[in-house]
Design an enzyme around this catalytic site. Structure first.
Site, PDB file in Angstrom:
ATOM      1  N   GLY A 312      24.858   5.581  51.463  1.00  0.00           N
ATOM      2  CA  GLY A 312      25.481   6.604  50.960  1.00  0.00           C
ATOM      3  C   GLY A 312      25.507   7.817  51.418  1.00  0.00           C
ATOM      4  CB  SER A 313      26.142  11.125  50.306  1.00  0.00           C
ATOM      5  OG  SER A 313      27.541  10.943  50.085  1.00  0.00           O
ATOM      6  CB  THR A 314      20.855   9.924  51.131  1.00  0.00           C
ATOM      7  OG1 THR A 314      20.918   8.490  51.476  1.00  0.00           O
ATOM      8  CG2 THR A 314      20.617  10.159  49.859  1.00  0.00           C
TER       9      THR A 314
END
Length: 817
Positions: A312-314
């Site tokens: 995801g966004s990490t």
């Protein structure tokens, strides 16, 4: 005549018999000495010679400071004799049912299984895994059954549980039970390593077997002059991990809180030192107790290195750093948020159902975790080749080679074999790519340390168990430089605004007094059977480091599908932020990392009186000046002195031993600079008298009690005189006379006045309690809805911290592509 003939015949017959006898003996002797010599000699050798295998002691596993996490302990195996060796032997199991019922509660075994074993036709049986390698306490309870004590206190001499006997053996002992169990691993009841360090370094831990050959007589006794060969066993090395016992404990406590409350499918936390690549803590849930590995869970997977998931966004951190390195990111440049369309493809949407936030800057796009902005950076500017090259440079799709078994390498399939432009565009924000937690930690660690990708280490060194000499040590290993120091600095500055900025998704992760930089992330999960996205099931995470400009720690928290009906956007506040903050803040304090922004200074301008603000500033200064004392007990004397020097502590070592067995003050207490730290070695011979001037009576008594010295004190306050000069060798039978004087007493006159030579010494400052912790959190949160994907790859879902966007249904758990 007849008589003479008879005598002759008798003589002849006797002669023939003697000839036959001696001929037979000669033939037999010849046969034995020639034809059958080799066989007979072999049998003789078997009878004379004995070859005994000498088992080595398996090395211990310890944390970085020498605290034992696994060691070789004494154990016993329970056997039952069902048939006697002869008719007189009565030490056999006579009542299998009584014996089984008596042993069952001690061995934690089902009675029917014990009965089944005790009724076999064998002469001797072992009681399965229940009777294998039992503890000293279990042995004691069995002996109490066999030879109980009467009410009078007299012990019964006759065995009340005949046929049961114990054989001494060894077993692997894990004194902290489930503590760091996935890292340490375990040995099964048959001494086979199954996972973790026990498996990875089995050869080094196990050592080498020895041999002892000797000759014995027919009765079995060793011949005193019998020639033999002796090859001693080589004990296994002691393995010191990079794990810090205290930081690992913070991780275990934080994981327990979430596990009890929300029972997620899985959880992983990794704490690392981004400057060295050392893993200071690694924890997973669910967990197991390696002492009783056969009970509890059946899944022993170390999710930190084995489980692959879409981050995801990490993952956007890598895209951001690559764009900055290539000069393609301008924080003040603006773009239209909401949707991004690649011709012929399903649009990429921002996480608020594609509504967006209008025309915003690229910096705000990072803070809001805009999928559209990262797609523009990766798809339009970096393009496929550079994007793939940077992801590989950061270690994605390859093993980190950490010293643990079964590591997975992740996949970059949407960059290696993209089915459509949208597929590889989606990797810019963490879709269509799988990673392991340790890969993420090392990649973000490269940003934290100034641009160098390091090889992670969980093994610090190996030492000889007898001499303590280091035989192998892990050094800082640079795999490659991935971005410049300037790029890493810019990326860290931007990631800090994710936590501190008005629109940042990570506001919940701020810690008072420290500059924290990091990134939130949430990803949807696949159904393992159909491969389709599972609505309402997510993996949520946060990765962050502090202090921002010279990071001491990096913490990655991953929570997989908790059992809660709350909207995933609230998981950050409920689970992830409390876990991250608890671990990060307590660990920084434990490492004596002084706050960068004193809280009192920030509060002094918020309506507080000048006096109150000044008082808080003084308290904050005292707290910052104090240090948390590390645990020296168990360390080697040299290591303890080195650690004290690194922490700017003044220590006095009592004795000439090689290991610290006691310390004062106790471990983890707060101490102020100049505080006397006493370390007691395992050999007190040669201890010397310290200088007590300026010390309190309590400090003197603590020292005296350690060496059993008789102390007589006069006066009150702090020591100004002592009868035994500093540096005097002690034998423990001295009598020490000290004179104390309070600072409130008038100072002793100077020699110019009356010739007095005694002067008072100011007392040491007290230890201030640590400043309170805990930041206020904003109850409102924002959500990042997942963007669809043409190839069915997992959608992203970002847990933003702020108010939910207008038009978003709070009951929604996924966005429509």
């Amino acid at each position: 005549m007849e008589t003479k003939r008879l005598v002759n015949w008798r003589i002849l017959i006797c002669a023939l018999c003697l000839i036959l006898i001696f001929s037979g003996l000669s033939i037999r002797i010849y046969w034995i000495q020639t034809v059958d010599a080799a066989r007979i000699m072999g049998q003789a050798q078997e009878q004379w010679d004995r070859n005994r295998t000498l088992q080595p002691t398996r090395g211990a596993i310890k944390d970085r400071n020498g605290e034992i996490l696994a060691f070789q302990g004494k154990a016993y195996t329970v056997n039952a004799r069902l048939k006697g060796r002869d008719e007189k032997d009565q030490d056999v199991v006579k009542d299998p049912y009584y014996t089984a019922n008596s042993l069952a509660p001690i061995l934690n075994a089902p009675v029917p299984e014990l009965v089944k074993m005790l009724t076999k036709p064998n002469k001797v049986v072992e009681l399965g895994r229940y009777g294998r390698k039992i503890s000293e306490e279990q042995k004691k309870r069995i002996l109490e059954l066999q030879y109980p004590k009467l009410p009078s206190g007299k012990q019964v001499e006759e065995n009340q549980l005949p046929g049961i006997f114990l054989n001494e053996t060894t077993r692997r002992v894990y004194p902290n039970n489930s503590f760091a169990s996935h890292v340490i691993g375990y040995l099964d009841l048959y001494d086979e390593p199954k996972m973790g360090i026990e498996l990875q370094l089995n050869k080094e831990l196990a050592g080498e077997e020895g041999q002892m050959q000797y000759k014995r007589d027919g009765a079995g006794y060793q011949l005193p002059d019998g020639e033999g060969e002796y090859i001693p066993a080589k004990d296994g090395y002691d393995v010191y991990l990079t794990i810090d016992r205290q930081i690992q404990d913070y991780v275990e406590q934080a994981l327990d809180v979430v596990d009890r409350q929300y029972k997620p499918k899985g959880m992983t936390v990794i704490v690392s030192d981004p400057q060295t690549g050392e893993v200071l803590a690694m924890g997973n849930r669910s967990q197991f107790n390696p002492n009783t590995y056969y009970n509890g869970i059946s899944n022993y997977t170390n999710h930190a290195i084995t489980s692959m998931f879409e981050p995801g966004s990490t993952f956007k951190i890598i895209t951001l750093a690559a764009a900055i390195e290539e000069g393609l990111f301008n924080p003040n440049e603006t773009y239209d948020s909401g949707k991004y369309t690649i011709k012929g493809q399903v649009p990429i949407r921002d996480h608020n159902n594609g509504v967006g936030w209008g025309r915003i800057s690229f910096l705000e796009g990072v803070q809001r975790s805009s999928n559209v902005m990262f797609a523009k950076l990766g798809y339009e500017r970096l393009k496929l080749e550079k994007l793939r090259a940077y992801f590989k440079k950061f270690g994605m799709g390859s093993l980190t080679e950490i010293e643990l078994p079964y590591e997975k390498e992740g996949t970059l399939i949407n960059l290696e074999k993209p089915q459509s432009p949208r597929d590889w565009a989606a990797t810019t924000f963490g879709q269509g790519v799988t990673v392991t937690a340790i890969q993420q930690v090392m990649a973000v660690g490269a940003i934290a340390n100034g641009g160098e990708l390091l090889k992670p280490h969980i093994v610090k060194e190996m030492r000889d168990p007898h001499t303590g000499a280091v035989v192998k040590r892990s050094e800082r290993e640079v795999v490659r430089r991935v971005v410049s120091e300037a790029t890493a600095k810019k990326t860290r500055d931007i990631l800090e605004t994710v936590v501190t900025g008005e629109h940042g998704t990570g506001k919940l992760y701020a810690i008072d007094g420290y500059h924290v930089a990091g990134k939130t992330g949430t990803a949807q999960k696949y159904d393992p059977n159909t491969g389709k996205i599972m609505d309402g099931h997510y993996i949520a995470s946060f990765i962050g480091f502090a202090p921002k400009d010279n990071p001491r720690l990096l913490v990655y928290v991953v929570i997989d599908d908790p059992d809660t009906k709350e909207w995933y956007a609230y998981w950050g506040k409920m689970m992830i932020a409390p876990t991250f903050k608890s671990i990060m803040e307590r660990s920084l304090q434990y490492l004596q990392q002084q706050p960068e922004v004193p809280r009192a200074a920030a509060d002094s301008g918020k309506g507080k009186s000048t006096a109150t603000a000044a008082q808080e500033q003084v308290q904050a200064a005292q707290s910052a000046a104090s240090q948390t004392l590390p645990k020296f007990v168990g360390m080697s004397t040299t290591a303890a002195q080195l650690r004290a020097k690194q922490d700017n502590l003044t220590v006095t070592v009592l004795g000439t031993g090689t290991k610290i067995v006691e310390q004062y003050p106790a471990a983890y207490e707060q101490v102020v600079p100049g505080k006397q730290i006493i370390l007691v070695s395992d050999r007190l011979t040669g201890a010397k008298m310290p200088d007590f001037k300026g010390k309190s009576l309590r400090e003197v008594m603590e020292f005296a009690s350690l060496l059993d010295i008789d102390v007589h004190a006069t006066g009150t306050g702090f020591v100004v005189q002592q009868s035994i000069a500093p540096g005097t060798a002690l034998n423990g039978k001295e009598k020490l006379q000290i004179t104390l004087q309070s600072e409130s007493q008038p100072p002793a006159p100077s020699p110019a006045q009356d010739g007095a030579a005694t002067s008072g010494t100011a007392p040491p400052s007290g230890t201030a309690p640590p400043a309170g912790t805990g930041a206020a959190t904003d109850p409102a949160e924002q959500t990042e809805q997942p963007a669809g994907q043409s190839t069915g790859q997992q959608g992203g879902a970002e847990s933003n911290q702020g108010a939910p966007p207008a038009g978003t249904d709070a009951s929604q758990t996924s966005a429509t592509p």
